[in-house]
Design a protein around this motif. Structure first.
Motif, short mmCIF file in Angstrom:
data_model
loop_
_atom_site.label_atom_id
_atom_site.label_comp_id
_atom_site.label_asym_id
_atom_site.label_seq_id
_atom_site.Cartn_x
_atom_site.Cartn_y
_atom_site.Cartn_z
N TYR A 93 0.83 -1.21 0.00
CA TYR A 93 0.00 0.00 0.00
C TYR A 93 0.86 1.26 0.00
CZ TYR A 93 -3.74 3.25 1.08
OH TYR A 93 -4.62 4.29 1.04
N MET A 112 2.12 1.68 -3.45
CA MET A 112 1.01 2.09 -4.33
C MET A 112 0.68 3.56 -4.16
SD MET A 112 -2.47 2.87 -4.23
CE MET A 112 -3.02 2.16 -2.69
N SER A 113 0.64 4.03 -2.90
CA SER A 113 0.31 5.45 -2.67
C SER A 113 1.38 6.36 -3.27
CB SER A 113 0.14 5.72 -1.18
OG SER A 113 1.38 5.60 -0.49
N ALA A 133 3.31 5.61 -5.90
CA ALA A 133 3.18 5.57 -7.36
C ALA A 133 2.00 6.42 -7.82
CB ALA A 133 3.00 4.13 -7.82
N LYS A 134 0.91 6.39 -7.07
CA LYS A 134 -0.29 7.15 -7.44
C LYS A 134 -0.01 8.65 -7.44
CE LYS A 134 -4.98 8.13 -5.72
NZ LYS A 134 -4.68 9.47 -5.19
N GLU A 135 0.63 9.15 -6.40
CA GLU A 135 0.88 10.58 -6.33
C GLU A 135 2.01 11.01 -7.27
OE1 GLU A 135 -1.37 12.01 -5.05
OE2 GLU A 135 -2.19 10.60 -3.61
N THR A 136 2.95 10.10 -7.56
CA THR A 136 3.98 10.41 -8.56
C THR A 136 3.36 10.55 -9.94
OG1 THR A 136 5.66 9.22 -7.28
CG2 THR A 136 6.13 9.63 -9.60
N ALA A 137 2.40 9.70 -10.26
CA ALA A 137 1.70 9.80 -11.54
C ALA A 137 0.92 11.11 -11.63
CB ALA A 137 0.76 8.61 -11.71
N TYR A 138 0.35 11.55 -10.51
CA TYR A 138 -0.36 12.83 -10.48
C TYR A 138 0.61 13.98 -10.74
CZ TYR A 138 -3.01 16.81 -8.66
OH TYR A 138 -3.62 18.03 -8.51
N GLN A 158 0.77 12.15 0.33
CA GLN A 158 -0.40 12.94 -0.04
C GLN A 158 0.07 14.15 -0.84
OE1 GLN A 158 -3.62 12.26 0.59
NE2 GLN A 158 -3.17 10.38 1.70
N GLN A 195 8.72 2.88 -7.48
CA GLN A 195 7.53 2.46 -6.73
C GLN A 195 6.94 1.17 -7.31
OE1 GLN A 195 6.73 3.88 -4.01
NE2 GLN A 195 7.84 5.83 -4.11
N PHE A 225 8.55 6.79 -10.30
CA PHE A 225 7.42 5.90 -10.55
C PHE A 225 7.90 4.46 -10.78
CE2 PHE A 225 4.20 3.92 -13.28
CZ PHE A 225 3.06 4.16 -12.54
#
Length: 247
Positions: A6, A9-10, A12-17, A58, A226, A223
């Motif tokens: 997790y 994943m968090s 990678a998600k914010e890096t993609a953003y 975040q 991650q 990314f």
């Protein structure tokens, strides 16, 4: 291992953003008057009953960088740049008031003064500016539009309107999904007589393409890191399950 997975994943998600924000800046590197967006990531601890066990990633709301771009000379009468602080007021597609520093203007077939995106430029009265047929047109430093009407004498000049120029508190501005800058509270700021424009000039985007390209490479590597962490967590979980099955 679910915690490890997790966390990766968090991240990678914010890096993609962050990559999406950076790519948007790069896509508008040649857009006149564009203001780049800044992404700000921070860690949030997951508080346990005794101590903080781990941190999650975040991101804060997108922030606009209002630093100025460079000025380019065009020599065109309907090109203008804001000198210092301030914005041109335009009519958004929804009918509301929005703001821009892109001063590459034109007059449509009906005589309405519009931006390069086709948005009507607003005058002091709050409505779109209509330009009558004319021999010549001049925009003063205060935004006043003066024309020599069609067929008139060389000294017969007439003031048509004045471009609505505003200088609101930058902290009260936000960028909408349509790319236009609006007042966050929905209240239109008053016209500011101190805002000045320079004709025959355009302001470039404030995006530094070299820095943005470097940032794109950094985010891509983050990314990938991650993703590798997520793959490692998955492999460790598979090994753990295999050992339990054989015990």
């Amino acid at each position: 291992m679910d915690r490890f997975l997790y966390l990766a994943m968090s991240g990678a998600k914010e890096t993609a953003y962050g990559q999406a924000i950076n790519n948007h800046n790069l896509a508008n590197a040649t857009t006149h008057g564009f203001r780049q967006a800044l992404g700000d990531a921070y860690t949030v601890p997951d508080r346990g009953p005794v101590y903080d066990s781990r941190d999650y990633v975040q991101v804060r709301d997108e922030v606009i960088d209002f630093s100025h771009g460079a000025l380019q000379s065009t020599g065109r009468d309907l090109d203008l740049a804001i000198e210092g602080e301030g914005f041109l007021a335009v009519q958004a597609p929804d009918g509301g008031e929005a703001y821009t520093r892109a001063g590459n203007l034109h007059i449509d077939t009906t005589g309405i003064l519009r931006t390069d995106r086709g948005l009507p430029v607003l005058g002091d009265g709050g409505g779109p500016i209509a330009i009558p047929p004319n021999e010549s047109l001049l925009i003063g430093t205060d935004g006043t539009i003066t024309i020599r009407p069609l067929g008139s004498n060389p000294n017969a000049l007439a003031a048509v309107d004045r471009i609505r120029l505003v200088n609101p508190d930058l902290a009260t501005l936000k960028r909408s999904e349509d790319g236009l800058i609006r007042a966050e509270n929905g209240q239109a700021p008053p016209a500011d007589a101190n805002v000045r424009v320079i004709t025959g000039m355009l302001e470039t985007s404030n995006v530094n393409t070299v820095a943005a390209l470097t940032r794109m490479i950094e985010l891509s590597r983050h990314f990938e890191t991650q993703i590798k962490m997520m793959e490692t967590a998955n492999n460790v979980e598979k090994t753990h399950n295999r050992l339990l099955a054989n015990s």
